[in-house]
Structure formats: structure tokens, C-alpha cells
Write a protein that holds these residues in place. Sequence first.
Motif, PDB file in Angstrom:
ATOM      1  N   HIS A  93      81.566  60.837  58.202  1.00  6.53           N
ATOM      2  CA  HIS A  93      82.569  61.298  57.383  1.00  6.53           C
ATOM      3  C   HIS A  93      83.833  61.147  58.628  1.00  6.53           C
ATOM      4  O   HIS A  93      84.948  60.472  58.188  1.00  6.53           O
ATOM      5  N   LEU A  94      83.717  61.257  59.682  1.00  4.25           N
ATOM      6  CA  LEU A  94      84.914  60.952  60.786  1.00  4.25           C
ATOM      7  C   LEU A  94      85.249  59.515  60.804  1.00  4.25           C
ATOM      8  O   LEU A  94      86.156  59.067  60.816  1.00  4.25           O
ATOM      9  N   LYS A  97      86.776  58.361  57.726  1.00  8.63           N
ATOM     10  CA  LYS A  97      88.223  58.650  57.874  1.00  8.63           C
ATOM     11  C   LYS A  97      88.954  57.711  58.565  1.00  8.63           C
ATOM     12  O   LYS A  97      90.141  57.206  58.100  1.00  8.63           O
ATOM     13  N   HIS A  98      88.626  57.118  59.677  1.00  8.10           N
ATOM     14  CA  HIS A  98      89.393  56.310  60.555  1.00  8.10           C
ATOM     15  C   HIS A  98      89.220  54.977  59.912  1.00  8.10           C
ATOM     16  O   HIS A  98      90.415  54.369  59.812  1.00  8.10           O
ATOM     17  N   ARG A 100      89.260  54.465  56.355  1.00 12.47           N
ATOM     18  CA  ARG A 100      89.976  54.292  55.328  1.00 12.47           C
ATOM     19  C   ARG A 100      91.503  54.522  55.764  1.00 12.47           C
ATOM     20  O   ARG A 100      92.269  53.896  54.933  1.00 12.47           O
ATOM     21  N   GLU A 101      91.890  55.305  56.907  1.00 13.61           N
ATOM     22  CA  GLU A 101      93.192  55.494  56.952  1.00 13.61           C
ATOM     23  C   GLU A 101      94.040  54.609  57.644  1.00 13.61           C
ATOM     24  O   GLU A 101      94.997  54.429  57.686  1.00 13.61           O
ATOM     25  N   THR A 111      87.469  50.203  52.123  1.00 12.17           N
ATOM     26  CA  THR A 111      86.683  51.213  52.829  1.00 12.17           C
ATOM     27  C   THR A 111      85.122  50.997  52.471  1.00 12.17           C
ATOM     28  O   THR A 111      84.383  50.865  53.563  1.00 12.17           O
ATOM     29  N   LEU A 136      83.061  60.415  49.141  1.00  9.34           N
ATOM     30  CA  LEU A 136      84.264  60.048  49.165  1.00  9.34           C
ATOM     31  C   LEU A 136      84.618  59.459  47.705  1.00  9.34           C
ATOM     32  O   LEU A 136      85.663  59.863  47.226  1.00  9.34           O
TER      33      LEU A 136
END
Length: 272
Positions: A93-94, A97-98, A100-101, A111, A136
Motif C-alpha cells: 500500500h505504501l 501510494k508513492h 500514484r502520488e 498506477t 485502490l
Amino acid sequence: MKLAFTAILSTALLLYQEAESQNRFQELADELYAAGNVEKAFRTYGDAIRSDRPEDFNYKLYMNAGDCAYLLNYKQIALNYYCISTQKGAPAHLLIKHIRETYCNGDIDCTGETVKQIIGKVPTASDSLSNAIGELLFNKTRFKEAIPILKGIEEREPNNVRIKNMLASAMLNNNDGDSAKVLYQEILDLDPDNFDASLFLGNYYYLVAKESELRLDENSSEETRSTVASFYDKASLYLEKVYASKQSDIVKEKLIDIYSATKQKEKLSLYK
């Protein structure tokens, strides 16, 4: 004995100092990156990576270095760093997140494609990354795309109530109520007090009962009337559980309607 103790203490101190010193570049790089000095941070991340020990599972170093590389338009280097971060045990998940963002600027399609590339390079992370990308897509209401991924997870983890719930909800939102019904029943087999499953099945059988009742006439057989009553009974069984958990006026009205239709005065008095 004293000399031996001193030698052990000195060795331990050296090891401690070495462990401390190996992160000094990483700490400096993180500070530079946070301050917006991306070019200098990238060079310092390079120093940190060169001093990183292979046996250390320092996934944060490579994850942050990947973000920094992307901002400098070194996309392939960034992707390679994300892959190394994955190999070093980065939580799925982390990592996503990196990606995607930063790497994908919030774009979900990008992503998903990037995660597929990482899975191709690090197949051992396939399950964890698939789980995370499936969730997600679900959270972003991309139900049609989430369903095949969630199905794959559910097949691997047939007793995972949370995944079953997510898949059932995605199917329901994708106008596949029949498949959702099967899953919600499986959820109740695993978790008899599951709120979402009880609510769905209660509403499902209530609607089936109402539709069946509309088709009744003076020529309807006792067997047909008994079938309608059984649908109402099933609906009440599930909706009573829901009402016991959360006293909703809507659910209460349905229970009143059910017990009025089935002429169960004692039950009706509990909700009027």
C-alpha cells in the motif's frame, strides 16, 4: 578476562558506529529532498545507496530515491528503484501510494500499469501488489476493473471476509446482484453477524417477497402463497439482525410491513 571484555566492548562499539554511519547519507538526502533541493538530494541518495548493505531491508531509501529520480525525469531509474524497494519488503500500500502520488501524478491507469511492470520484474510480490491495486480500484469506484483482481484474491483467500465483502459490493455496483447474493451468503457462513451481508440479503428477500406477492390472485395455490411467506420469513430473519445492530427507521418500517403481511401480531407489536 578484562582484556577480553574490553575487546568485545570495542568491537560492539565499532559495529554500532558503523550501523549509525551507514545512514548518514540517507538522513541528509531526506532532509535535502524535504527542503526542495531535489538535485542535491538525488546525488546524496546515490551516496546512501552505495553505502547501503545488501542484507539491510531498507526499502524507504529506494522508495524515496525513486520519487526523487522521477522528479528529475529519470523515469527508468525511478522504476528500478521502486523495484528494489519492492524486493526489500516495501509494504504494497505504501509503495503504490508513492507511485500514484509521485510517479503517476494521481493517475489510476498509470498506477495500475506501473504496478504491472513491477510485478513483471518482481513476481514474488504479485499477491501483495495485486491485493493493494484491487483495493485502490475499488476505493476509486472503478468497480469493473477491480472485480477480476478481487476475484483472484478471493480465490486465493476464500475465507477472507473483507475481500468477499469488497467483491460483493463491487459486483452489486456493477449490476450483478445474483453473484453478489452468493458471496453475501458465503460471508454469513463465515461471519453470521456480518452487517453488510445481512442488510443485503434482508433487502433482497424483502423485494422478492413484494414482487411475488403482487403476482398473487384468487387462483394462486397454497404452495405459491407459502413460497411468498417463506421469502418474507427470510427477509425478517436478516433484517432483525440488522435492526438489532443499528436501529434504522427504514429497516423498522420493512419489518412492520413484513409482520403485517404475514399476520404475525406478536412480532408486529415489537416494532410498532
